[in-house]
Enzyme design. Structure first.
Site: not given
Ligand code: BES
Ligand code: ZN
Ligand code: MN
Length: 491
Positions: A340, A268, A342, A338
């Site tokens: 992860e 990230k 799911r 990222d």
């Molecule tokens: N934990 C994050 C989602 C998230 C983002 C929660 C911001 C709270 C605040 C999740 O694991 C994630 O990183 N999702 C990515 C998925 C993408 C890489 C397909 C996302 O939503 O950007």
């Molecule tokens: Zn996450």
């Molecule tokens: Mn993530």
């Protein structure tokens, strides 16, 4: 905070303040309640500019025999009063008390003589308990002191309603502490510890914990893959509460327990990572709801399943483009490390479907940034295999003011998670990313009625608002408790 119920106004304790709720009838400021059960007296008062508007609080230095001051608590228009107005009003009371360093109060419960009395009364209590919270890091005390004691002056049969609301809200504060806590403290093993503590506290709660070795051996290949970059092993926590032993009906709650989400090798950005200790908000909600159910003695059976891991980077990290085998046997190509949440939820859902005989499964997860874009910070997304289940959850959301909004699961999007190297891919491009994430989970529920709650947008607040503090707000505890209470038994 110690909360008691006093039936006789004359027997109330000594306190820093007497709290008198005041309704505004639109014309004048009218005192709308009696100070005793049998003698309703409706009096008229006028205190300077005080209008009795909702969440307005005025201090009057008119000492009684027990309290040095009276706080007038505005409710707003009585005939338009909603339970949520009471939440806002009582939260404003607590904020005023904390700013003025008042430690105790006797609070007269406003007249709520309707068939929905318990909903109004619960909400009034919720505002008090939920607003009396501040996350304090180690030895740094709260900015404003917490209120220590509230005595509600109420009817005899209000006592149980008040006690239940206090219990559910304290479980919400417990969840807030877990989510606010340092990622280095609230580890997968720490979540397991808290689950085991609940099993110690309540005879009807049983906990089993799988460690990393057991997870790998059992074939929870996706949970294992995600955890490989971390120095701390993953845990699969199963926490079962049996409040209706004579019933076979059981709800399973699956909570995402990523104790820190760096993104993995698909790292990230700095800003994207800063609050990722909150990525176990789903797990905290599940633990909180089960704690509340056990403390109240709710007559339902519910099992929490928490896949807990860090998503970190290390020499053994799982890799973008590689294919991993899930517990269900389906193989998954990693489009992005990222995504992860799911993966670990997929293994937890198919593990629960196979081993726990659920009648319903509900997962709750900080799953996607996309749901924040779609619904903002006041609504969580809900997706479900049937409409009845999502309607029930939305109903619980309206009662608790933890709102849900449905997202579709269109067949047309199924192709987005196709892979040429595996049965599925864990990413599906930018468009509809919250929907795609939920549809990925749907592939692992094995025919069990299921709903998915995406709480990424609502788990954490940038600014405090009424009874919701800055940071974690414990979203999901009250919602899931309400769902269990109203729909957690097959009748
Ligand atoms: N934990 C994050 C989602 C998230 C983002 C929660 C911001 C709270 C605040 C999740 O694991 C994630 O990183 N999702 C990515 C998925 C993408 C890489 C397909 C996302 O939503 O950007
Ligand atoms: Zn996450
Ligand atoms: Mn993530």
């Amino acid at each position: 905070m110690k909360v008691t119920t006093v039936k006789d106004f004359q027997k109330r304790p000594v306190a820093d303040a007497l709290v008198v709720p005041v309704a505004n009838d639109g014309e004048q400021t009218t005192l709308t309640l009696s100070l005793g059960d049998d003698a309703p007296e409706f009096g008229s008062i006028s205190v300077g500019d005080f209008k009795g508007k909702n969440a307005e609080v005025a201090t009057e230095y008119a000492p009684t025999d027990r309290e040095p001051r009276t706080l007038l608590l505005g409710l707003g228009l009585l005939n338009e009063l909603t339970p949520h107005d009471l939440r806002l009003a009582s939260a404003a009371l607590i904020k005023t008390m904390r700013k003025a360093h008042l430690r105790s109060a006797n609070v007269i419960v406003p007249p709520l003589d309707s068939e929905f009395r318990s909903y109004f009364l619960s909400a009034f209590v919720e505002g008090v308990v939920l607003a009396n919270y501040e996350y304090t890091v180690r030895d740094k005390g709260p900015k404003h002191p917490l209120v220590e004691q509230i005595a509600f002056i109420a009817h005899g049969d209000d006592e149980a309603v008040i006690a239940e609301a206090v219990t559910v809200c304290e479980a919400t504060l417990f969840a807030r502490d877990l989510v606010n806590g340092n990622a280095d403290d609230i580890t997968p093993e720490a979540l397991a510890y808290h689950a085991r503590q609940l099993a110690k506290d309540y005879a009807a709660v049983k906990v089993t914990v799988m460690d990393e070795v057991a997870i790998a051996k059992e074939g929870l290949g996706l949970l294992h893959a995600v955890s490989r970059g971390a120095d701390k092993g993953a845990r699969l926590i199963t926490i079962a509460y049996t409040g209706a032993p004579e019933s076979d009906y059981r709800t399973v709650l699956v909570g995402k327990g990523v104790t820190f989400d760096s993104g993995g090798l698909d790292l990230k950005t700095a800003a994207g990572m800063e609050k990722m200790r909150s990525d176990m908000g789903g797990a905290a909600a599940v633990l909180g709801a089960i704690r509340a159910a056990a403390e109240v003695g709710l007559e339902v059976n519910v099992t929490g399943v928490i896949p807990a891991t860090e998503n970190s980077i290390g020499p053994a990290s799982y890799k973008p483009g590689d294919v991993y085998r899930s517990y269900s046997g389906k193989t998954v190509e990693i489009g992005n490390t990222d995504a992860e949440g799911r993966l670990i939820l997929a293994d937890a859902l198919s593990y629960a479907a196979k081993n726990l005989k659920p009648d319903v499964m509900i997962d709750i997860a900080t799953l996607t940034g996309a749901v924040m874009i779609a619904l903002g910070d006041e609504f969580a997304g809900v997706m479900a295999s049937d409409h009845v289940l999502s309607d029930e959850l939305m109903h619980a959301g309206r009662i608790t003011n933890e709102f849900l909004w449905p997202l579709p699961m269109p067949q047309e999007y199924e192709s987005k998670i196709e892979s040429d190297r595996a049965d599925l891919k864990n990413t599906g491009g930018k468009g509809g990313a919250a929907i795609v994430a939920g549809m990925f989970l749907a592939e692992f529920v094995d025919g069990v009625p299921w709903a998915h709650l995406d709480i990424a947008g609502v788990r954490f607040r940038e600014e405090a608002k009424s009874y919701l503090p800055k940071g974690a707000n414990g979203f999901g505890v009250r919602l899931l408790y309400q769902y269990l209470k109203d729909f957690g038994e097959d009748i």
